[in-house]
Motif scaffolding. Structure first.
Motif, mmCIF file in Angstrom:
data_model
loop_
_atom_site.group_PDB
_atom_site.id
_atom_site.type_symbol
_atom_site.label_atom_id
_atom_site.label_comp_id
_atom_site.label_asym_id
_atom_site.label_seq_id
_atom_site.Cartn_x
_atom_site.Cartn_y
_atom_site.Cartn_z
ATOM 1 N N ASN A 8 0.803 -1.229 0.000
ATOM 2 C CA ASN A 8 0.000 0.000 0.000
ATOM 3 C C ASN A 8 0.835 1.278 0.000
ATOM 4 O OD1 ASN A 8 -2.369 -1.552 0.091
ATOM 5 N ND2 ASN A 8 -2.183 -1.741 2.300
ATOM 6 N N LEU A 9 1.875 1.295 -0.818
ATOM 7 C CA LEU A 9 2.682 2.509 -0.959
ATOM 8 C C LEU A 9 2.069 3.404 -2.024
ATOM 9 C CD1 LEU A 9 6.270 0.988 -0.963
ATOM 10 C CD2 LEU A 9 5.193 2.299 0.851
ATOM 11 N N ASP A 10 2.143 4.695 -1.810
ATOM 12 C CA ASP A 10 1.684 5.645 -2.826
ATOM 13 C C ASP A 10 2.549 5.506 -4.068
ATOM 14 O OD1 ASP A 10 -0.261 6.748 -1.166
ATOM 15 O OD2 ASP A 10 1.104 8.297 -0.409
ATOM 16 N N ASP A 11 1.922 5.652 -5.224
ATOM 17 C CA ASP A 11 2.655 5.553 -6.486
ATOM 18 C C ASP A 11 3.770 6.593 -6.566
ATOM 19 O OD1 ASP A 11 1.055 3.432 -7.316
ATOM 20 O OD2 ASP A 11 -0.333 4.731 -8.425
ATOM 21 N N ASP A 12 3.520 7.783 -6.032
ATOM 22 C CA ASP A 12 4.542 8.835 -6.049
ATOM 23 C C ASP A 12 5.768 8.429 -5.241
ATOM 24 O OD1 ASP A 12 2.856 10.392 -7.578
ATOM 25 O OD2 ASP A 12 2.158 11.610 -5.893
ATOM 26 N N LEU A 13 5.546 7.748 -4.126
ATOM 27 C CA LEU A 13 6.648 7.297 -3.290
ATOM 28 C C LEU A 13 7.474 6.228 -4.002
ATOM 29 C CD1 LEU A 13 7.965 7.593 -0.506
ATOM 30 C CD2 LEU A 13 6.417 5.832 0.316
ATOM 31 N N VAL A 14 6.795 5.318 -4.662
ATOM 32 C CA VAL A 14 7.496 4.271 -5.418
ATOM 33 C C VAL A 14 8.306 4.902 -6.541
ATOM 34 C CG1 VAL A 14 7.193 2.237 -6.874
ATOM 35 C CG2 VAL A 14 5.797 2.512 -4.819
ATOM 36 N N GLN A 15 7.727 5.879 -7.217
ATOM 37 C CA GLN A 15 8.448 6.560 -8.299
ATOM 38 C C GLN A 15 9.677 7.290 -7.758
ATOM 39 O OE1 GLN A 15 7.978 6.215 -11.549
ATOM 40 N NE2 GLN A 15 9.770 7.506 -11.900
ATOM 41 N N ALA A 16 9.530 7.937 -6.618
ATOM 42 C CA ALA A 16 10.666 8.646 -6.014
ATOM 43 C C ALA A 16 11.770 7.661 -5.633
ATOM 44 C CB ALA A 16 10.208 9.426 -4.787
ATOM 45 N N LEU A 17 11.390 6.491 -5.148
ATOM 46 C CA LEU A 17 12.386 5.471 -4.803
ATOM 47 C C LEU A 17 13.110 4.990 -6.051
ATOM 48 C CD1 LEU A 17 13.676 3.626 -2.662
ATOM 49 C CD2 LEU A 17 11.777 2.033 -3.046
ATOM 50 N N LYS A 18 12.379 4.771 -7.128
ATOM 51 C CA LYS A 18 12.998 4.342 -8.393
ATOM 52 C C LYS A 18 13.978 5.397 -8.901
ATOM 53 C CE LYS A 18 9.199 1.413 -9.971
ATOM 54 N NZ LYS A 18 8.143 1.239 -11.000
ATOM 55 N N GLU A 19 13.564 6.657 -8.824
ATOM 56 C CA GLU A 19 14.435 7.742 -9.300
ATOM 57 C C GLU A 19 15.683 7.866 -8.444
ATOM 58 O OE1 GLU A 19 11.943 11.199 -9.506
ATOM 59 O OE2 GLU A 19 10.670 10.303 -11.062
ATOM 60 N N ARG A 20 15.514 7.749 -7.141
ATOM 61 C CA ARG A 20 16.658 7.826 -6.229
ATOM 62 C C ARG A 20 17.622 6.671 -6.467
ATOM 63 N NH1 ARG A 20 16.516 8.955 0.258
ATOM 64 N NH2 ARG A 20 18.548 8.066 0.697
ATOM 65 N N ALA A 21 17.077 5.491 -6.694
ATOM 66 C CA ALA A 21 17.914 4.322 -6.980
ATOM 67 C C ALA A 21 18.712 4.536 -8.258
ATOM 68 C CB ALA A 21 17.044 3.071 -7.091
ATOM 69 N N ALA A 22 18.064 5.088 -9.272
ATOM 70 C CA ALA A 22 18.752 5.343 -10.541
ATOM 71 C C ALA A 22 19.879 6.343 -10.368
ATOM 72 C CB ALA A 22 17.746 5.836 -11.581
ATOM 73 N N VAL A 23 19.641 7.392 -9.592
ATOM 74 C CA VAL A 23 20.673 8.409 -9.344
ATOM 75 C C VAL A 23 21.888 7.782 -8.672
ATOM 76 C CG1 VAL A 23 21.200 10.447 -7.935
ATOM 77 C CG2 VAL A 23 19.097 10.375 -9.275
ATOM 78 N N GLY A 25 22.720 4.600 -8.881
ATOM 79 C CA GLY A 25 23.190 3.443 -9.644
ATOM 80 C C GLY A 25 22.909 2.117 -8.947
ATOM 81 N N ARG A 26 21.773 2.041 -8.260
ATOM 82 C CA ARG A 26 21.407 0.828 -7.526
ATOM 83 C C ARG A 26 20.038 0.347 -7.979
ATOM 84 N NH1 ARG A 26 24.142 3.089 -2.327
ATOM 85 N NH2 ARG A 26 22.568 4.684 -2.134
ATOM 86 N N SER A 27 19.755 -0.891 -7.649
ATOM 87 C CA SER A 27 18.406 -1.403 -7.871
ATOM 88 C C SER A 27 17.480 -0.769 -6.840
ATOM 89 C CB SER A 27 18.382 -2.927 -7.723
ATOM 90 O OG SER A 27 18.605 -3.290 -6.362
ATOM 91 N N VAL A 28 16.182 -0.867 -7.083
ATOM 92 C CA VAL A 28 15.208 -0.331 -6.145
ATOM 93 C C VAL A 28 15.346 -1.040 -4.805
ATOM 94 C CG1 VAL A 28 12.739 -0.088 -5.659
ATOM 95 C CG2 VAL A 28 13.612 0.422 -7.937
ATOM 96 N N ALA A 29 15.534 -2.362 -4.826
ATOM 97 C CA ALA A 29 15.680 -3.123 -3.582
ATOM 98 C C ALA A 29 16.931 -2.692 -2.818
ATOM 99 C CB ALA A 29 15.720 -4.621 -3.879
ATOM 100 N N ALA A 30 18.035 -2.485 -3.540
ATOM 101 C CA ALA A 30 19.277 -2.055 -2.882
ATOM 102 C C ALA A 30 19.116 -0.655 -2.290
ATOM 103 C CB ALA A 30 20.442 -2.083 -3.872
ATOM 104 N N GLU A 31 18.421 0.220 -2.994
ATOM 105 C CA GLU A 31 18.196 1.572 -2.482
ATOM 106 C C GLU A 31 17.317 1.522 -1.235
ATOM 107 O OE1 GLU A 31 18.831 5.672 -2.460
ATOM 108 O OE2 GLU A 31 19.769 4.129 -3.678
ATOM 109 N N HIS A 32 16.307 0.674 -1.273
ATOM 110 C CA HIS A 32 15.415 0.509 -0.124
ATOM 111 C C HIS A 32 16.208 0.013 1.088
ATOM 112 C CE1 HIS A 32 11.390 -1.353 1.422
ATOM 113 N NE2 HIS A 32 11.764 -0.323 2.131
#
Length: 77
Positions: A8-23, A25-32
């Motif tokens: 139940n995460l907000d879509d905006d939060l998931v998108q922010a996590l994906k963007e942060r992970a990309a910045v 150079g990590r996977s979303v799981a690694a960034e989390h």
């Protein structure tokens, strides 16, 4: 190692996590994992010395000299 599922995460939060992970150079799981580790493993309170050391230099001691009032202030009650 354990697995963690977050629902139940907000879509905006998931998108922010994906963007942060990309910045970073990590996977979303690694960034989390990194976010959780930083949030939970750091000391929750700073020592008095750490707080003092983090204070910026804002001037010389003379800059904060008290000025004497020319006439005392009287408060009546």
């Amino acid at each position: 190692m354990a697995n963690l599922t977050v629902r139940n995460l907000d879509d905006d939060l998931v998108q922010a996590l994906k963007e942060r992970a990309a910045v970073h150079g990590r996977s979303v799981a690694a960034e989390h994992r990194e976010i959780l580790a930083k949030a939970l493993r750091q000391p929750q309170r700073k020592t008095f010395a750490q707080v003092l050391m983090s204070m910026p230099n804002v001037g010389l001691e003379a800059d904060f000299a008290r000025m004497e009032d020319s006439e005392p202030v009287h408060v009546s009650g």
